[in-house]
Scaffold this motif. Structure first.
Motif, PDB file in Angstrom:
ATOM      1  N   GLU A 111      -1.800   5.236   2.833  1.00  0.00           N
ATOM      2  CA  GLU A 111      -2.780   4.190   3.159  1.00  0.00           C
ATOM      3  C   GLU A 111      -2.313   3.348   4.347  1.00  0.00           C
ATOM      4  O   GLU A 111      -3.116   2.941   5.191  1.00  0.00           O
TER       5      GLU A 111
ATOM      6  N   GLN B  43      -2.989   5.284   7.499  1.00  0.00           N
ATOM      7  CA  GLN B  43      -4.434   5.281   7.760  1.00  0.00           C
ATOM      8  C   GLN B  43      -4.881   3.937   8.342  1.00  0.00           C
ATOM      9  O   GLN B  43      -5.695   3.882   9.272  1.00  0.00           O
ATOM     10  N   HIS B  44      -4.325   2.860   7.800  1.00  0.00           N
ATOM     11  CA  HIS B  44      -4.629   1.534   8.314  1.00  0.00           C
ATOM     12  C   HIS B  44      -4.136   1.389   9.758  1.00  0.00           C
ATOM     13  O   HIS B  44      -4.811   0.802  10.614  1.00  0.00           O
TER      14      HIS B  44
ATOM     15  N   PHE C 123       0.862  -1.183   0.000  1.00  0.00           N
ATOM     16  CA  PHE C 123       0.000   0.000   0.000  1.00  0.00           C
ATOM     17  C   PHE C 123       0.892   1.225   0.000  1.00  0.00           C
ATOM     18  O   PHE C 123       2.075   1.145   0.336  1.00  0.00           O
TER      19      PHE C 123
END
Length: 578
Positions: A419, A422-423, A415
């Protein structure tokens, strides 16, 4: 199997191969021979020219020596005064002085072996003295060619070489000598026609140039003012009809010329050329013979191998080549036998692998059921928490569900950094709800947000920071996630740091020792996870090395009571740069 045309046979190919191998060698040999012959010819020419120049320098030195000696005598007042203002130097009252002069001239000839005779002549009377003849009466000397040259020289040295070409006839001079003449009293303005003569035997010059004659066909000629003085070995007319090697060097008045047949001078280089061509011819013959011999030696074992391959390709996997050879063909035949056995075993192993693969696929299908069951269960808990109005539980469950959905999702290995962070926030939010004693600070360089990163590579670092760092520290703590590019833009650096309890120095040294042993070749899947120490950190570095190669790295720094910083360094491919 197709029949091999005769013009494509192994014997023909071997012969052509050997000849092709020889072709550049022959080309290089011919070129090297031609080049070395030119160099050798140039060296012979240069050495010969150098020897001629050295010899000519000796001749010039002899002339300079005569110049100095005649100058010393011609400027000696004890000699000059005896010959000045007299009408006849052979008068009885002057005999003692003349005898003294003769003794001085004799001393000169004794000291200098090149001087064979010395004269002093009174120009008006033609009378004089000689070291060999005593008193000399030379009427008409003033009309001699050499005497007139001496008068015109006005005190300078005149070199006279008698030759028949200029009509030479004299009772006192000889064609076998070279004469150096100078006026007496060179320092006086009113020069009387009195001269002194030093006679040097041509044999002295012959001894100087004789060493240049290296064979019976070498002719060395010494010239004075382009007139031949002496010749060491005149060549017959027949020798001059062939190509001649000719070199001539010159000084102001003297020159030396060397002539020798070209075949004799360059005999060594031509022998070398002839020897090279013989080697080339022998090499070609040997190449053809070796090709035939090699073919005869390899034809039989090749036929055995061809038959064995035919049987093996037709399905007879138990084919073996029987032989007793111990050369390279024996090695190949043994290799064929081992290959046949290995191939048979490989086919058997393939059946076993297919069975294991089928079992693995079945396990995979089962494992794919579990995440769906987990997602559905978490969604149900989330719905119940909303109905019962427990926002903390609903928030925790929804973040946990989002975290697992990405973590367990199939299809993507990487990713973007944006991302990934954010995860991570889903997991961090769950931890904050569990124990709200820290804050999170995200500091990402804008140029790094779109760079790809391996999935779940940061999660173990964040987990360690929270569980082993922040939870063990009292008070308000902070968790930092930072990213930046290297100065050259080729490496991405991502840092996960905390202000927690830190790691003791001895334990940090132990962790670093374990991590230092990991590279892209040393990783093995763990068999007993509960008993592996520092498994999360080992997993991070192993995945980095396996996925990104040896340029990737993982660094760990910590101070007890002050916090821990974990940094991963990832190389950036050219296509990934913004």
């Amino acid at each position: 199997m197709k029949h091999v045309p005769r013009n494509h046979s192994i014997q023909t190919k071997l012969t052509m191969t050997f000849l092709l191998i020889l072709l550049p060698l022959v080309t290089v040999s011919v070129f090297a021979n031609y080049y070395s012959q030119n160099i050798l010819n140039e060296q012979i020419s240069d050495r010969t020219k150098g020897a001629l120049l050295t010899t000519l320098e000796y001749v010039d030195q002899l002339t300079k020596s005569m110049d100095q000696q005649t100058l010393l005598i011609a400027s000696n007042p004890n000699i000059v005064d005896i010959w000045s203002d007299v009408d006849d130097p052979l008068r009885p009252d002057l005999l003692y002085g003349i005898h003294t002069v003769q003794q001085q001239l004799s001393a000169l000839t004794n000291v200098n072996g090149a001087v064979k005779e010395a004269f002093i002549l009174h120009g008006e009377s033609g009378n004089g003295v000689s070291t060999l003849q005593g008193g000399v009466k030379w009427p008409g000397v003033k009309e001699e060619f050499w005497f007139q040259q001496t008068m015109h020289a006005r005190g300078g040295l005149v070199t006279y070489v008698p030759t028949k070409a200029d009509g030479f006839r004299s009772d006192y001079l000889s064609e076998d000598k070279i004469y150096y003449v100078r006026l007496l009293d060179v320092l006086s303005q009113n020069k009387e026609p009195n001269v002194m003569i030093l006679a040097v035997d041509k044999l002295s010059f012959r001894s100087i140039i004789q060493h240049l004659q290296t064979s019976d066909h070498t002719d060395i000629t010494l010239f004075y003012n382009d007139e031949p003085v002496l010749e060491t070995n005149p060549l017959p007319a027949g020798d001059r009809n062939q190509p001649m090697f000719h070199i001539k060097v010159e000084s102001d008045f003297w020159s030396i010329e060397l002539e020798q047949p070209m075949a004799e001078v360059f005999q060594l280089s031509r022998n070398l050329q002839r020897f090279t061509f013989i080697i080339i011819a022998v090499s070609i013959v040997m190449a053809v013979w070796i090709a035939w011999f090699v073919y005869s030696r390899i034809a039989k074992p090749l036929r055995q191998l061809v038959v064995a391959f035919k049987q093996f390709s037709s399905g007879n996997l138990t084919t073996q080549v029987e032989h007793q050879r111990r050369d390279e063909f024996g090695f190949v035949m043994n290799a064929f036998n081992r290959m046949a056995v290995a191939q048979r075993k490989m086919i058997e192993d393939d059946y076993e692998k297919e069975l294991r693969l089928a079992k693995a696929e079945f396990s995979l299908l089962q494992s794919q059921i579990n995440p769906h069951f987990l997602y559905n269960t978490l969604d149900a808990i989330y719905s119940v928490a909303l109905k019962k109005q427990v926002p903390e539980i609903s928030d925790m469950v929804i973040n946990l569900a989002r975290f697992f959905r990405v973590s367990l999702g199939k299809g993507r290995e990487s990713f973007t950094l944006s991302e990934t962070v954010q995860h991570l926030m889903y997991y961090i939010r769950v931890q904050q709800l569990r124990k709200d004693n820290f804050s999170v600070h995200i500091e990402l360089d804008e140029a790094t947000k779109r760079l790809p990163m391996l999935k779940l590579i940061l999660q173990p670092l964040v987990e360690n920071a929270i569980i082993h760092g922040l939870e063990k520290s009292r008070g308000e703590n902070k968790l930092y996630i930072r990213s930046k590019l290297s100065e050259d833009g080729d490496r991405l650096s991502v840092e996960v740091s905390d202000t927690g309890a830190g790691i003791p120095e001895d334990r940090l040294a132990e962790i670093r020792k374990v991590l230092s042993a990991i590279n892209s070749q040393s990783y093995q899947m763990p068999r007993e996870l509960p008993f592996r120490r520092f498994y999360g950190l080992q997993n991070v570095k192993s995945r980095l090395k396996l996925y990104y190669g040896e340029e990737a790295d993982f660094l760990l720094d910590s101070s007890e009571g002050q916090g821990t910083k974990a940094t991963i360094i990832i190389p950036i491919q050219k296509g990934e740069k913004a």
